[in-house]
Every structure is written in structure tokens, then in C-alpha cells.
Design an enzyme around this catalytic site. Structure first.
Site, PDB file in Angstrom:
ATOM      1  N   CYS A 119       0.824  -1.205   0.000  1.00  0.00           N
ATOM      2  CA  CYS A 119       0.000   0.000   0.000  1.00  0.00           C
ATOM      3  C   CYS A 119       0.860   1.257   0.000  1.00  0.00           C
ATOM      4  O   CYS A 119       1.885   1.322   0.682  1.00  0.00           O
ATOM      5  CB  CYS A 119      -0.907   0.034   1.237  1.00  0.00           C
ATOM      6  SG  CYS A 119      -2.308  -1.082   1.149  1.00  0.00           S
ATOM      7  N   ARG A 124       7.274   2.610   5.302  1.00  0.00           N
ATOM      8  CA  ARG A 124       7.240   1.510   6.268  1.00  0.00           C
ATOM      9  C   ARG A 124       8.535   0.723   6.097  1.00  0.00           C
ATOM     10  O   ARG A 124       8.576  -0.309   5.454  1.00  0.00           O
ATOM     11  CB  ARG A 124       5.995   0.633   6.038  1.00  0.00           C
ATOM     12  CG  ARG A 124       4.709   1.421   6.216  1.00  0.00           C
ATOM     13  CD  ARG A 124       3.518   0.526   6.377  1.00  0.00           C
ATOM     14  NE  ARG A 124       3.004   0.074   5.091  1.00  0.00           N
ATOM     15  CZ  ARG A 124       1.937  -0.704   4.951  1.00  0.00           C
ATOM     16  NH1 ARG A 124       1.278  -1.108   6.015  1.00  0.00           N
ATOM     17  NH2 ARG A 124       1.524  -1.074   3.757  1.00  0.00           N
TER      18      ARG A 124
END
Length: 421
Positions: A119, A124
Site C-alpha cells: 500500500c 514503512r
């Protein structure tokens, strides 16, 4: 490219069955790499991300097949691994592909894994995975877009991550099961999916204590084996929360089966605050909307606090609720990409940094909107279910990554929704 066409304004009524948890299934599928025996998992959801994980595992040499008799079961045989490399072509679409790194390194002493995708909701990084494996004695370099790791045998270590990381905890937990000596994971994530992974590993012969707390102790063993019976993956708490929000928004009355209320305390508290009526049993939740909901303030944080994966769905609920509410996102930057699409449906939302201020209105109006990530797509479906007229949600491949037959389940409880080209 598939789209969802939704004709809003119909309350949801009846019963719906919740599927197995995506965020438990992905690491548990990868855990098969630790074991030189056939392993069977049950309650495996039919998701695009599960399919991608199975493609990665098959590329590595794992024999992976769904049962024709029990289609929720997947049998994995990692006896003969043919390569230790997970290539970019397979890994680029899903960040969780990094979960093959720890098991490959622990069992075979080497791994070459492409830096992952997934996503587009902010940075991250995988540096905590690398840092933890290096503390266990691995030699790791990042070159040409790949993580290249080697170790004779991983050594137990005390590892304190700089932040709470779910996939980092899972990767290090799996790697530590075959390490020499004791590993202590400090600042570990506490999610139910990590506890479920630990229970699977224990059934495979791992020695683990403290799962579900911030400190997990693992005593490494020489070899893992397949459990005597198939491991049952826990219900998906985010799918559960999504359906709860959909029912609360549409004014419905639905019983959710094969779920667990004890994994959803923060979500259920906020639904009660919104004046939604809830009844809970051992494996079911009944949700009844008592009129127009009230707007609720929420702040995302690590489990057991309010989950970031439910932020977008609650924002959709707040859009048609009474009053003004604040939504504060603390986990990921850039996770308000659904706001502009909700505004297209008539929502009144203003964003200031990590805070969204939502002024509830009586009704939304249907329009064409575009999904930007997995949970944003769910929020647009909820908004479409309550909007007047027709709503078309484009780019629903995001939805298919994490929801098992969502439109079919919604139709089963009264939604006017169909998949179109």
C-alpha cells in the site's frame, strides 16, 4: 479493470460469516518455510495477498495447494526448497513478502529477498528487520534492490526495536525459533495475529513465552515439525470492524458469525460511544444501529489501542454522524488519502497534518470515487452504502487484497452492490 457499483440507502440485515485474518495468514504461510514437513492451515481467506504469498512460496519450491474438499485449508510442503531468492517481480506488490526473510535465513543460512512494495500509505521501512537479524549474527547487505543475508546459524540475542513493528516482530520471532540459544524481543508488537503465529510455532515445537506482551522470549530449537492437526487461523478483526461500521452507518441489524469480540475492545468501545447497540458472544457479535450515529473522536495507536486499519472506516461513519469529530492518525503518514474521495460524495472534512476534522452531515450523494489503498477502499464502500443514488468505486483491486468476497457478503445482508467492468 473491475469496479463496484453501489446503490445506497438500504439498511443491512441478517447474518454474515467473517473470514480468517489476512494479517495472521500471511506470516503463518511463510512459517511453513521453517519446517521440512507438510503443514496444513485452516480458515485461510481467499485474498489477493494470500495468492501473492503462495506465488512467492511456490517460486521458492514450496508445494502449496488449497484442499478441494475443504477449500479453507491450504497444505504447504517446504521439504524441497529450490531457491533462496524472492524476486522483485513477485515481491513488488506486497510488503508482507519480506516475511520469507527470517524463515529462509534461519533454516537455510541464506536469503535474497527483494525490497517489498504494498500500500502507498507512507514509509514503512524494513530496517528493524535487518537490525534484529544482524543482532542475531547475520551478515546483511542491501544491494541492487535486494536484501542479501547470510548466517552459519543465527544466535540468540536481546533485541530492542526502535519502534513497535508488527512484521518486524513476526520476522524476528520466526527466525529466533531455530536460533542457537535464547532470543528476547523487547518492544514487541502485541497484536492477536502475532499471538496466533506464536501458537502455530509452539504447535510446531518452538519454545516461546510472552506472546501478546511487549517482551517475547524464544528458546531456539534444532528443528520444527508439522502440527498433528491443521492450525486454525483466527478471525479477521479488521473485516469484523468494517462490517460493524457498515451496519452502524446504514441503520441495520446484523449478526457476525465466526468472529472474536475480545480482539476488538477499542473498536467496540467507539461503536458504543457512537450509540450503536452491541451484543457479544464467544464467537459472534450482533450490531444494531439505534438511529443516526454520533460522531466519535479517535486516535490510532498500536494494539490494544484503536487500530490504524479501522481509521478510514470510522471516518466514513463520522461523515454521516451527528456532530463534529476529530480523527488523529499516529501510525502512518499520508493515510488520509480517502479524504478527497469522501469529499466527492459530499463529506465535510478538513485535514490539518495528522488530524482530520469531520463535520457530520445528514446524507451523502453518490459519485464516482477511486480507491487509493486497502482500508481506504473499504471506507468508500461504506460511504457508498449510505449515499443517495449510485456510487462507483474504481480500482477495487485494493479491496481484493484484504477482503474475502466483500460484495458477495454485503449482498447477502441486503446491500445493492455489484462488480462491474
Amino acid at each position: 479493470m473491475d469496479k463496484l457499483l453501489i446503490r445506497g440507502g438500504r439498511p443491512l440485515m441478517g447474518e454474515v460469516t467473517i473470514s480468517g485474518a489476512k494479517n495472521a495468514a500471511l506470516p503463518e504461510l511463510c512459517a511453513a518455510l521453517l519446517c521440512p514437513e507438510p503443514l496444513t492451515l485452516a480458515n485461510v481467506p481467499r485474498l489477493q495477498d494470500v495468492g501473492t504469498t503462495l506465488k512467492v512460496l511456490r517460486h521458492l519450491g514450496v508445494e502449496a495447494e488449497r484442499s478441494a474438499v475443504l477449500p479453507d485449508q491450504v497444505r504447504l510442503d517446504a521439504t524441497r526448497i529450490t531457491t533462496r531468492e524472492a524476486p522483485y517481480e513477485l515481491v513488488k506488490t506486497m510488503r508482507a513478502s519480506i516475511l520469507v526473510l527470517g524463515p529462509l535465513l534461519a533454516r537455510f543460512g541464506e536469503a535474497r529477498v527483494s525490497l517489498p512494495g504494498g500500500c502507498a500509505i507512507g514509509s514503512r521501512p524494513v530496517d528493524q528487520h535487518i537490525k534484529g537479524l544482524q543482532a542475531m549474527g547475520a551478515q546483511i547487505v542491501v544491494e541492487h534492490g535486494y536484501i542479501v543475508a547470510r548466517a552459519e546459524r543465527l544466535k540468540g540475542a536481546r533485541i530492542t526495536t526502535d519502534m513497535v513493528t508488527v512484521t518486524g516482530t513476526e520476522n524476528l520471532l520466526m527466525a529466533a525459533t531455530l536460533a542457537d540459544g535464547e532470543t528476547v524481543l523487547e518492544n514487541a508488537a502485541q497484536e492477536p495475529e502475532i499471538t496466533d503465529l506464536a501458537e502455530l510455532l509452539i504447535a510446531m515445537g518452538a519454545q516461546i513465552e510472552g506472546q501478546g506482551t511487549h517482551r517475547i522470549r524464544i528458546q531456539g530449537v534444532e528443528r520444527l515439525h508439522a502440527p498433528a492437526v491443521p492450525h486454525q487461523i483466527i478471525p479477521d478483526r479488521i473485516e469484523t470492524g468494517t462490517f460493524l461500521c457498515a451496519v452502524a452507518a446504514t441503520g441495520g441489524d446484523v449478526t457476525l458469525r465466526r468472529t472474536r469480540a475480545d480482539h476488538l475492545d477499542a473498536v467496540l468501545d467507539k461503536l458504543r460511544e457512537a450509540c450503536t447497540e452491541l451484543e457479544c458472544g464467544a464467537d459472534w457479535i450482533r450490531v444494531r444501529a439505534a438511529g443516526r450515529p454520533k460522531g466519535v473522536n479517535l486516535r490510532t495507536s498500536e494494539y490494544p489501542a484503536f487500530p490504524t486499519d479501522m481509521q478510514a472506516q470510522f471516518m466514513a461513519l463520522n461523515c454521516i454522524a451527528q456532530g463534529t469529530s476529530r480523527v488523529i492518525e499516529t501510525i502512518f503518514e499520508n493515510r488520509f488519502m480517502h479524504v478527497n474521495e469522501l469529499v466527492r460524495l459530499g463529506a465535510h472534512i478538513a485535514v490539518d497534518g495528522h488530524t482530520a476534522i469531520v463535520e457530520g452531515i445528514a446524507r451523502l450523494s453518490g459519485a464516482t470515487v477511486m480507491a487509493t489503498d486497502l482500508r481506504a477502499s473499504a471506507s468508500l464502500v461504506i460511504a457508498g452504502l449510505v449515499a443517495e443514488g449510485e456510487t462507483t468505486v474504481e480500482r477495487i483491486y485494493h479491496l481484493d487484497r484484504g477482503y474475502d468476497q466483500m460484495e458477495t457478503k454485503l449482498r447477502g445482508i441486503g446491500a445493492d452492490i455489484e462488480r462491474i467492468k
